[in-house]
Design a protein around this motif. Sequence first.
Motif, PDB file in Angstrom:
ATOM      1  N   GLU A 265       0.813  -1.222   0.000  1.00 40.36           N
ATOM      2  CA  GLU A 265       0.000   0.000   0.000  1.00 40.36           C
ATOM      3  C   GLU A 265       0.849   1.275   0.000  1.00 40.36           C
ATOM      4  O   GLU A 265       0.606   2.173  -0.808  1.00 40.36           O
ATOM      5  CB  GLU A 265      -0.970  -0.020   1.185  1.00 40.36           C
ATOM      6  N   PRO A 266       1.869   1.387   0.869  1.00 36.97           N
ATOM      7  CA  PRO A 266       2.696   2.606   0.828  1.00 36.97           C
ATOM      8  C   PRO A 266       3.448   2.783  -0.492  1.00 36.97           C
ATOM      9  O   PRO A 266       3.606   3.900  -0.961  1.00 36.97           O
ATOM     10  CB  PRO A 266       3.681   2.411   1.987  1.00 36.97           C
ATOM     11  N   ALA A 267       3.888   1.676  -1.077  1.00 40.42           N
ATOM     12  CA  ALA A 267       4.599   1.772  -2.363  1.00 40.42           C
ATOM     13  C   ALA A 267       3.672   2.306  -3.446  1.00 40.42           C
ATOM     14  O   ALA A 267       4.071   3.136  -4.266  1.00 40.42           O
ATOM     15  CB  ALA A 267       5.160   0.411  -2.762  1.00 40.42           C
ATOM     16  N   ILE A 268       2.435   1.851  -3.449  1.00 42.36           N
ATOM     17  CA  ILE A 268       1.455   2.306  -4.439  1.00 42.36           C
ATOM     18  C   ILE A 268       1.035   3.747  -4.145  1.00 42.36           C
ATOM     19  O   ILE A 268       0.866   4.542  -5.067  1.00 42.36           O
ATOM     20  CB  ILE A 268       0.232   1.372  -4.457  1.00 42.36           C
ATOM     21  N   ALA A 269       0.882   4.066  -2.880  1.00 37.46           N
ATOM     22  CA  ALA A 269       0.448   5.421  -2.502  1.00 37.46           C
ATOM     23  C   ALA A 269       1.407   6.485  -2.995  1.00 37.46           C
ATOM     24  O   ALA A 269       0.990   7.588  -3.354  1.00 37.46           O
ATOM     25  CB  ALA A 269       0.268   5.504  -0.987  1.00 37.46           C
ATOM     26  N   THR A 270       2.692   6.178  -3.055  1.00 34.07           N
ATOM     27  CA  THR A 270       3.663   7.171  -3.532  1.00 34.07           C
ATOM     28  C   THR A 270       3.491   7.446  -5.027  1.00 34.07           C
ATOM     29  O   THR A 270       3.960   8.456  -5.525  1.00 34.07           O
ATOM     30  CB  THR A 270       5.116   6.716  -3.280  1.00 34.07           C
ATOM     31  N   LEU A 271       2.806   6.555  -5.720  1.00 29.72           N
ATOM     32  CA  LEU A 271       2.625   6.701  -7.165  1.00 29.72           C
ATOM     33  C   LEU A 271       1.294   7.379  -7.524  1.00 29.72           C
ATOM     34  O   LEU A 271       1.064   7.700  -8.689  1.00 29.72           O
ATOM     35  CB  LEU A 271       2.676   5.335  -7.846  1.00 29.72           C
ATOM     36  N   ALA A 272       0.430   7.524  -6.528  1.00 33.82           N
ATOM     37  CA  ALA A 272      -0.896   8.108  -6.772  1.00 33.82           C
ATOM     38  C   ALA A 272      -0.751   9.579  -7.149  1.00 33.82           C
ATOM     39  O   ALA A 272       0.107  10.279  -6.609  1.00 33.82           O
ATOM     40  CB  ALA A 272      -1.774   7.948  -5.545  1.00 33.82           C
ATOM     41  N   PRO A 273      -1.584  10.030  -8.058  1.00 26.53           N
ATOM     42  CA  PRO A 273      -1.524  11.466  -8.404  1.00 26.53           C
ATOM     43  C   PRO A 273      -1.964  12.298  -7.204  1.00 26.53           C
ATOM     44  O   PRO A 273      -2.752  11.847  -6.371  1.00 26.53           O
ATOM     45  CB  PRO A 273      -2.511  11.600  -9.555  1.00 26.53           C
ATOM     46  N   PRO A 274      -1.441  13.490  -7.068  1.00 25.89           N
ATOM     47  CA  PRO A 274      -1.829  14.349  -5.949  1.00 25.89           C
ATOM     48  C   PRO A 274      -3.316  14.677  -6.015  1.00 25.89           C
ATOM     49  O   PRO A 274      -3.907  14.718  -7.107  1.00 25.89           O
ATOM     50  CB  PRO A 274      -0.977  15.607  -6.115  1.00 25.89           C
ATOM     51  N   ASP A 275      -3.908  14.906  -4.851  1.00 29.32           N
ATOM     52  CA  ASP A 275      -5.327  15.287  -4.794  1.00 29.32           C
ATOM     53  C   ASP A 275      -5.517  16.606  -5.523  1.00 29.32           C
ATOM     54  O   ASP A 275      -4.723  17.517  -5.427  1.00 29.32           O
ATOM     55  CB  ASP A 275      -5.801  15.450  -3.338  1.00 29.32           C
ATOM     56  N   THR A 276      -6.611  16.647  -6.269  1.00 27.52           N
ATOM     57  CA  THR A 276      -6.888  17.903  -7.005  1.00 27.52           C
ATOM     58  C   THR A 276      -8.124  18.554  -6.486  1.00 27.52           C
ATOM     59  O   THR A 276      -8.936  18.032  -5.844  1.00 27.52           O
ATOM     60  CB  THR A 276      -7.069  17.621  -8.514  1.00 27.52           C
TER      61      THR A 276
END
Length: 136
Positions: free
Chosen positions: A125-136
């Motif tokens: 989960e943390p590895a994937i979270a770093t790849l998520a686009p920033p909240d817009t």
Amino acid sequence: MQATSRERRSDATRRAILTAARERFAEDGYDRATIRAIAADAGIDPSMVMRYFGSKERLFALAADFDLRLPDLTATPRDRIGHRIAGHVIDRWDGDETLMALLRAAVTHPAAAERMRQIFATQLEPAIATLAPPDT
């Protein structure tokens, strides 16, 4: 100095139990592995296993501590991330007795399934979270 020697023996006993548990769980699965068999493999009395770990479930949780060693995904194209993670996990499973024991046990034992979920949640989960686009 006597305490240090005792601590070293204690650490060695603990390591021997965990090694025996990993091998036994991998070979027999959670349900068929017994404290007696693990103790016999470690060359100790079964009461020592309980003294160090308290229960079969706790022993399994500690024996099934596993690092997925996830690769750095930042340079991986977004449409290939799932493929890369799946391939990596399959490669890690291949020939690793600890992960194989966890997988085998998770099929039939709820605590083992929960342990597997914890490992994936805390590592993937943390590895994937770093790849998520920033909240817009």
